[in-house]
Design a protein around this motif. Structure first.
Motif, PDB file in Angstrom:
ATOM      1  N   ALA A 147       0.924  -0.980  -0.011  1.00 30.07           N
ATOM      2  CA  ALA A 147      -0.052  -0.083   0.098  1.00 30.07           C
ATOM      3  C   ALA A 147       0.686   1.186   0.129  1.00 30.07           C
ATOM      4  O   ALA A 147       0.894   2.279  -0.987  1.00 30.07           O
ATOM      5  CB  ALA A 147      -1.007   0.047   0.986  1.00 30.07           C
ATOM      6  N   GLN A 148       1.447   1.305   0.736  1.00 31.88           N
ATOM      7  CA  GLN A 148       2.684   2.377   1.225  1.00 31.88           C
ATOM      8  C   GLN A 148       3.446   2.630  -0.354  1.00 31.88           C
ATOM      9  O   GLN A 148       3.844   4.049  -0.733  1.00 31.88           O
ATOM     10  CB  GLN A 148       3.184   2.339   1.995  1.00 31.88           C
ATOM     11  CG  GLN A 148       3.117   3.004   3.683  1.00 31.88           C
ATOM     12  CD  GLN A 148       1.978   3.709   3.694  1.00 31.88           C
ATOM     13  OE1 GLN A 148       3.301   4.649   3.033  1.00 31.88           O
ATOM     14  NE2 GLN A 148       1.331   3.961   3.604  1.00 31.88           N
ATOM     15  N   LEU A 149       4.026   1.409  -1.053  1.00 32.53           N
ATOM     16  CA  LEU A 149       4.651   1.404  -2.425  1.00 32.53           C
ATOM     17  C   LEU A 149       3.875   1.826  -3.639  1.00 32.53           C
ATOM     18  O   LEU A 149       4.278   2.741  -3.983  1.00 32.53           O
ATOM     19  CB  LEU A 149       5.143   0.053  -2.473  1.00 32.53           C
ATOM     20  CG  LEU A 149       6.100  -0.007  -4.389  1.00 32.53           C
ATOM     21  CD1 LEU A 149       7.388   0.929  -3.791  1.00 32.53           C
ATOM     22  CD2 LEU A 149       6.100  -1.852  -4.005  1.00 32.53           C
ATOM     23  N   HIS A 150       2.789   1.466  -3.391  1.00 33.32           N
ATOM     24  CA  HIS A 150       1.493   2.438  -4.328  1.00 33.32           C
ATOM     25  C   HIS A 150       1.259   4.221  -4.345  1.00 33.32           C
ATOM     26  O   HIS A 150       1.143   4.447  -5.354  1.00 33.32           O
ATOM     27  CB  HIS A 150       0.574   1.490  -4.138  1.00 33.32           C
ATOM     28  CG  HIS A 150       0.375  -0.003  -5.016  1.00 33.32           C
ATOM     29  ND1 HIS A 150       1.013  -0.110  -6.086  1.00 33.32           N
ATOM     30  CD2 HIS A 150       0.065  -1.357  -4.281  1.00 33.32           C
ATOM     31  CE1 HIS A 150       0.698  -1.364  -6.312  1.00 33.32           C
ATOM     32  NE2 HIS A 150       0.485  -2.316  -5.460  1.00 33.32           N
ATOM     33  N   GLU A 151       1.305   3.773  -2.973  1.00 33.59           N
ATOM     34  CA  GLU A 151       1.360   5.373  -2.532  1.00 33.59           C
ATOM     35  C   GLU A 151       2.467   6.630  -2.998  1.00 33.59           C
ATOM     36  O   GLU A 151       1.908   7.064  -3.683  1.00 33.59           O
ATOM     37  CB  GLU A 151       0.734   5.273  -0.730  1.00 33.59           C
ATOM     38  CG  GLU A 151       0.915   6.746  -0.189  1.00 33.59           C
ATOM     39  CD  GLU A 151      -0.665   7.373  -0.766  1.00 33.59           C
ATOM     40  OE1 GLU A 151      -0.942   8.862  -0.971  1.00 33.59           O
ATOM     41  OE2 GLU A 151      -1.695   6.760  -1.312  1.00 33.59           O
ATOM     42  N   ALA A 152       3.707   6.019  -2.739  1.00 38.29           N
ATOM     43  CA  ALA A 152       4.742   6.320  -3.231  1.00 38.29           C
ATOM     44  C   ALA A 152       4.652   6.973  -4.725  1.00 38.29           C
ATOM     45  O   ALA A 152       5.089   8.134  -5.232  1.00 38.29           O
ATOM     46  CB  ALA A 152       6.050   5.932  -2.715  1.00 38.29           C
ATOM     47  N   LEU A 210      10.341   3.093  -8.050  1.00 38.98           N
ATOM     48  CA  LEU A 210       9.386   2.738  -7.892  1.00 38.98           C
ATOM     49  C   LEU A 210       8.534   1.498  -8.474  1.00 38.98           C
ATOM     50  O   LEU A 210       8.224   0.718  -8.200  1.00 38.98           O
ATOM     51  CB  LEU A 210       8.398   3.329  -6.566  1.00 38.98           C
ATOM     52  CG  LEU A 210       9.089   4.464  -4.988  1.00 38.98           C
ATOM     53  CD1 LEU A 210       8.286   6.255  -5.736  1.00 38.98           C
ATOM     54  CD2 LEU A 210       8.262   3.562  -4.689  1.00 38.98           C
ATOM     55  N   HIS A 211       8.003   1.995  -9.453  1.00 38.01           N
ATOM     56  CA  HIS A 211       7.812   1.163 -10.833  1.00 38.01           C
ATOM     57  C   HIS A 211       8.137  -0.119 -10.946  1.00 38.01           C
ATOM     58  O   HIS A 211       7.865  -1.231 -10.815  1.00 38.01           O
ATOM     59  CB  HIS A 211       7.520   1.383 -12.689  1.00 38.01           C
ATOM     60  CG  HIS A 211       6.803   0.447 -13.118  1.00 38.01           C
ATOM     61  ND1 HIS A 211       5.989   0.648 -13.049  1.00 38.01           N
ATOM     62  CD2 HIS A 211       7.531   0.168 -14.433  1.00 38.01           C
ATOM     63  CE1 HIS A 211       5.612  -0.496 -13.942  1.00 38.01           C
ATOM     64  NE2 HIS A 211       7.104  -0.690 -15.148  1.00 38.01           N
ATOM     65  N   ARG A 212       9.653  -0.606 -11.030  1.00 35.41           N
ATOM     66  CA  ARG A 212      10.534  -1.547 -10.790  1.00 35.41           C
ATOM     67  C   ARG A 212       9.861  -2.108  -8.656  1.00 35.41           C
ATOM     68  O   ARG A 212      10.317  -3.702  -9.641  1.00 35.41           O
ATOM     69  CB  ARG A 212      12.298  -1.364 -10.744  1.00 35.41           C
ATOM     70  CG  ARG A 212      12.136  -0.683 -12.395  1.00 35.41           C
ATOM     71  CD  ARG A 212      13.706  -1.022 -12.601  1.00 35.41           C
ATOM     72  NE  ARG A 212      15.161  -0.067 -11.521  1.00 35.41           N
ATOM     73  CZ  ARG A 212      15.401   1.114 -11.299  1.00 35.41           C
ATOM     74  NH1 ARG A 212      14.415   2.425 -12.675  1.00 35.41           N
ATOM     75  NH2 ARG A 212      15.796   1.628 -10.985  1.00 35.41           N
ATOM     76  N   ALA A 213      10.159  -1.579  -8.381  1.00 34.23           N
ATOM     77  CA  ALA A 213       9.560  -1.846  -6.880  1.00 34.23           C
ATOM     78  C   ALA A 213       8.178  -2.779  -6.842  1.00 34.23           C
ATOM     79  O   ALA A 213       8.018  -3.940  -6.402  1.00 34.23           O
ATOM     80  CB  ALA A 213      10.052  -1.109  -6.309  1.00 34.23           C
ATOM     81  N   ARG A 214       7.083  -2.081  -7.136  1.00 34.10           N
ATOM     82  CA  ARG A 214       5.740  -3.082  -7.324  1.00 34.10           C
ATOM     83  C   ARG A 214       6.234  -3.706  -8.605  1.00 34.10           C
ATOM     84  O   ARG A 214       5.260  -4.673  -8.096  1.00 34.10           O
ATOM     85  CB  ARG A 214       4.733  -1.749  -7.743  1.00 34.10           C
ATOM     86  CG  ARG A 214       5.102  -0.519  -7.394  1.00 34.10           C
ATOM     87  CD  ARG A 214       4.075   0.699  -8.466  1.00 34.10           C
ATOM     88  NE  ARG A 214       2.958   0.223  -9.049  1.00 34.10           N
ATOM     89  CZ  ARG A 214       2.080   0.818  -9.374  1.00 34.10           C
ATOM     90  NH1 ARG A 214       2.070   2.065  -9.037  1.00 34.10           N
ATOM     91  NH2 ARG A 214       1.159   0.096  -9.417  1.00 34.10           N
ATOM     92  N   GLU A 215       6.586  -3.876  -9.477  1.00 34.15           N
ATOM     93  CA  GLU A 215       6.422  -5.349 -10.376  1.00 34.15           C
ATOM     94  C   GLU A 215       7.595  -6.485  -9.150  1.00 34.15           C
ATOM     95  O   GLU A 215       8.002  -7.459 -10.089  1.00 34.15           O
ATOM     96  CB  GLU A 215       7.495  -5.284 -11.887  1.00 34.15           C
ATOM     97  CG  GLU A 215       6.734  -4.215 -12.481  1.00 34.15           C
ATOM     98  CD  GLU A 215       7.156  -3.921 -14.135  1.00 34.15           C
ATOM     99  OE1 GLU A 215       8.018  -3.752 -13.968  1.00 34.15           O
ATOM    100  OE2 GLU A 215       6.197  -3.678 -14.403  1.00 34.15           O
ATOM    101  N   GLY A 216       8.197  -5.955  -8.032  1.00 31.70           N
ATOM    102  CA  GLY A 216       8.753  -7.475  -8.016  1.00 31.70           C
ATOM    103  C   GLY A 216      10.598  -6.699  -8.458  1.00 31.70           C
ATOM    104  O   GLY A 216      11.258  -8.108  -8.540  1.00 31.70           O
ATOM    105  N   ARG A 217      10.903  -6.269  -9.818  1.00 33.46           N
ATOM    106  CA  ARG A 217      12.277  -6.541 -10.054  1.00 33.46           C
ATOM    107  C   ARG A 217      13.417  -5.820  -8.500  1.00 33.46           C
ATOM    108  O   ARG A 217      14.027  -6.341  -9.373  1.00 33.46           O
ATOM    109  CB  ARG A 217      12.390  -5.676 -11.119  1.00 33.46           C
ATOM    110  CG  ARG A 217      11.519  -6.018 -12.256  1.00 33.46           C
ATOM    111  CD  ARG A 217      11.906  -5.554 -14.041  1.00 33.46           C
ATOM    112  NE  ARG A 217      10.841  -4.304 -13.975  1.00 33.46           N
ATOM    113  CZ  ARG A 217      11.042  -3.260 -13.927  1.00 33.46           C
ATOM    114  NH1 ARG A 217      12.137  -3.748 -15.747  1.00 33.46           N
ATOM    115  NH2 ARG A 217      11.046  -1.582 -14.898  1.00 33.46           N
ATOM    116  N   ILE A 218      13.151  -5.154  -8.420  1.00 33.86           N
ATOM    117  CA  ILE A 218      14.020  -4.688  -7.459  1.00 33.86           C
ATOM    118  C   ILE A 218      13.502  -4.728  -5.564  1.00 33.86           C
ATOM    119  O   ILE A 218      12.169  -4.545  -5.965  1.00 33.86           O
ATOM    120  CB  ILE A 218      15.128  -3.260  -7.458  1.00 33.86           C
ATOM    121  CG1 ILE A 218      13.456  -2.125  -6.915  1.00 33.86           C
ATOM    122  CG2 ILE A 218      14.925  -3.453  -8.617  1.00 33.86           C
ATOM    123  CD1 ILE A 218      13.914  -1.028  -6.937  1.00 33.86           C
TER     124      ILE A 218
END
Length: 127
Positions: A43-48, A78-86
């Protein structure tokens, strides 16, 4: 400065952008601090991500290109983190917090976009 033919008031738009962006950057900073402690908090990742996306688009719309570019770099991380790449490790959170500081500076002085420290930050996002 108003375009009397259309009733469009650029100064009012920029003033609104500045106020909303300051609030958004405060919220983004708080969100990144939470993510530094809980990097898997979706949720915080999407908010950021949403905050950086909005800053990017709004900045470009009102002529704050440097801010828009820094926001784009943060959004991509943040997009890469949302996708699980990092994983948002402490170094990534620190980089995002630096981006918040730089974007605050660019709100106050958009011409600072060409300063070496801004360029250096943008290069760090590319690594």
């Amino acid at each position: 400065m108003s375009d009397s033919a259309s009733g469009f008031d650029l100064q009012a738009l920029v003033a609104t952008f500045l106020g909303e962006s300051r609030e958004r950057l405060d919220q983004l900073e708080e969100t990144v601090l939470v993510l530094a402690e809980r990097p898997d908090d979706r949720a915080q990742l999407h908010e950021a991500f949403r905050a950086t996306h909005t800053l990017k688009g709004d900045g470009a719309t009102v002529g704050y290109g440097g801010l828009s570019q820094v926001a784009h770099d943060a959004e991509e991380l943040l997009h890469r983190a949302r996708e699980g790449r990092i994983q948002l490790e402490p170094g990534a959170a620190a980089l995002l917090l630096q981006a918040v500081d730089v974007m605050r500076r660019l709100l106050a002085a958009p011409a600072d976009a060409d300063l070496p420290e801004v360029t250096h930050l943008r290069e760090r996002f590319q690594r």
